[in-house]
Design a protein around this motif. Structure first.
Motif, short mmCIF file in Angstrom:
data_model
loop_
_atom_site.label_atom_id
_atom_site.label_comp_id
_atom_site.label_asym_id
_atom_site.label_seq_id
_atom_site.Cartn_x
_atom_site.Cartn_y
_atom_site.Cartn_z
N ASP A 1 0.83 -1.22 0.00
CA ASP A 1 0.00 0.00 0.00
C ASP A 1 0.86 1.26 0.00
O ASP A 1 0.57 2.21 -0.72
N ALA A 2 1.92 1.26 0.81
CA ALA A 2 2.81 2.42 0.87
C ALA A 2 3.50 2.65 -0.47
O ALA A 2 3.67 3.79 -0.90
N MET A 3 3.89 1.57 -1.14
CA MET A 3 4.52 1.71 -2.45
C MET A 3 3.55 2.31 -3.46
O MET A 3 3.92 3.20 -4.23
N ILE A 4 2.32 1.84 -3.45
CA ILE A 4 1.31 2.36 -4.36
C ILE A 4 1.04 3.84 -4.06
O ILE A 4 0.95 4.66 -4.97
N ASP A 5 0.95 4.18 -2.76
CA ASP A 5 0.67 5.56 -2.36
C ASP A 5 1.76 6.53 -2.81
O ASP A 5 1.49 7.70 -3.06
N THR A 6 3.00 6.05 -2.92
CA THR A 6 4.10 6.92 -3.35
C THR A 6 4.38 6.82 -4.84
O THR A 6 5.38 7.35 -5.32
N GLY A 7 3.52 6.12 -5.58
CA GLY A 7 3.65 6.06 -7.03
C GLY A 7 4.67 5.05 -7.53
O GLY A 7 5.06 5.11 -8.70
N GLN A 8 5.08 4.12 -6.69
CA GLN A 8 6.04 3.10 -7.11
C GLN A 8 5.31 1.99 -7.87
O GLN A 8 4.15 1.70 -7.59
N ASP A 9 6.01 1.39 -8.81
CA ASP A 9 5.43 0.26 -9.54
C ASP A 9 5.37 -0.97 -8.65
O ASP A 9 6.32 -1.28 -7.93
N VAL A 10 4.25 -1.64 -8.68
CA VAL A 10 4.06 -2.89 -7.94
C VAL A 10 3.70 -3.97 -8.94
O VAL A 10 2.81 -3.79 -9.75
N GLY A 11 4.43 -5.07 -8.86
CA GLY A 11 4.19 -6.18 -9.77
C GLY A 11 3.10 -7.10 -9.27
O GLY A 11 2.36 -6.77 -8.33
N PRO A 12 2.99 -8.27 -9.86
CA PRO A 12 1.97 -9.23 -9.45
C PRO A 12 2.13 -9.64 -7.98
O PRO A 12 3.24 -9.67 -7.45
N LEU A 13 1.02 -9.94 -7.34
CA LEU A 13 1.02 -10.35 -5.93
C LEU A 13 0.22 -11.64 -5.81
O LEU A 13 -0.96 -11.67 -6.16
N LEU A 14 0.85 -12.69 -5.32
CA LEU A 14 0.19 -13.97 -5.12
C LEU A 14 0.13 -14.23 -3.62
O LEU A 14 1.16 -14.20 -2.93
N CYS A 15 -1.06 -14.46 -3.11
CA CYS A 15 -1.25 -14.68 -1.67
C CYS A 15 -1.41 -16.17 -1.39
O CYS A 15 -2.21 -16.83 -2.04
N ARG B 1 -1.94 -24.83 -0.58
CA ARG B 1 -3.22 -25.32 -1.08
C ARG B 1 -4.18 -24.19 -1.42
O ARG B 1 -4.97 -24.30 -2.33
N ASN B 2 -4.14 -23.14 -0.65
CA ASN B 2 -5.08 -22.03 -0.85
C ASN B 2 -4.30 -20.79 -1.28
O ASN B 2 -3.77 -20.07 -0.45
N ARG B 3 -4.25 -20.57 -2.59
CA ARG B 3 -3.53 -19.41 -3.14
C ARG B 3 -4.45 -18.67 -4.09
O ARG B 3 -5.27 -19.26 -4.77
N PHE B 4 -4.29 -17.35 -4.12
CA PHE B 4 -5.05 -16.54 -5.06
C PHE B 4 -4.24 -15.30 -5.43
O PHE B 4 -3.39 -14.85 -4.67
N TRP B 5 -4.52 -14.77 -6.59
CA TRP B 5 -3.85 -13.56 -7.07
C TRP B 5 -4.54 -12.33 -6.48
O TRP B 5 -5.73 -12.13 -6.69
N VAL B 6 -3.79 -11.52 -5.74
CA VAL B 6 -4.28 -10.23 -5.27
C VAL B 6 -4.20 -9.26 -6.44
O VAL B 6 -5.10 -8.48 -6.68
N ALA B 7 -3.08 -9.30 -7.15
CA ALA B 7 -2.88 -8.52 -8.37
C ALA B 7 -2.24 -9.48 -9.38
O ALA B 7 -1.06 -9.78 -9.28
N PRO B 8 -3.02 -9.99 -10.32
CA PRO B 8 -2.47 -10.96 -11.27
C PRO B 8 -1.51 -10.32 -12.26
O PRO B 8 -1.54 -9.11 -12.49
N PRO B 9 -0.62 -11.15 -12.83
CA PRO B 9 0.24 -10.62 -13.90
C PRO B 9 -0.64 -10.13 -15.04
O PRO B 9 -1.67 -10.71 -15.33
N GLY B 10 -0.27 -9.08 -15.64
CA GLY B 10 -1.08 -8.58 -16.75
C GLY B 10 -0.96 -7.07 -16.91
O GLY B 10 -0.06 -6.45 -16.36
N PRO B 11 -1.89 -6.50 -17.60
CA PRO B 11 -1.77 -5.10 -17.97
C PRO B 11 -1.84 -4.12 -16.79
O PRO B 11 -1.33 -3.02 -16.88
N LEU B 12 -2.46 -4.48 -15.68
CA LEU B 12 -2.59 -3.53 -14.57
C LEU B 12 -1.41 -3.55 -13.62
O LEU B 12 -1.20 -2.60 -12.88
N ALA B 13 -0.63 -4.61 -13.62
CA ALA B 13 0.52 -4.71 -12.73
C ALA B 13 1.81 -4.50 -13.51
O ALA B 13 1.89 -4.81 -14.69
#
Length: 112
Positions: free
Chosen positions: A5-19, A63-75
């Motif tokens: 969140d802090a990276m996004i707030d300061t305008g830094q690029d954030v890549g895909p996030l897998l939880c 066993r339980n994983r999901f993309w918070v921000a998937p790879p693609g055009p938005l990340a």
């Protein structure tokens, strides 16, 4: 997540996030060749393209994983490792300060 969140707030690029719910981890791809430089507290970095939880000792498989921000055009393709490391360190320092008893915090004075 607070570091992301802090990276996004300061305008830094954030890549895909897998939880990974099983291990309570957030997997964040960083630039190739930076695994050996990694050393942020509460984190680990492994080389390779597989997004696997890095655990010590026996751990159940993910066993339980999901993309918070998937790879693609938005990340972004990856998160910048130096910025991520610095932000994780700052967030850890804030969490450590917040966990101290109020009596310990009350003895500190900041002059601005």
């Amino acid at each position: 997540m607070s570091a992301v969140d802090a990276m996004i707030d300061t305008g830094q690029d954030v890549g895909p996030l897998l939880c990974c719910i099983t291990h309570r981890m957030l997997l964040i791809p960083v630039e190739s060749g930076t695994a050996g430089l990694w050393g942020a507290a509460h984190s680990a970095c492994s080389s390779g393209s597989a997004l696997q939880c890095v655990m010590h000792g026996y751990q159940p498989p993910c066993r339980n994983r999901f993309w918070v921000a998937p790879p693609g055009p938005l990340a972004a393709p990856t998160s910048a490792p130096a910025v991520l490391h610095e932000t994780l360190s700052l967030m850890r320092a804030r969490m450590r300060f917040a966990r101290r008893p109020l009596s310990a915090r009350a003895r500190e004075v900041c002059h601005v």
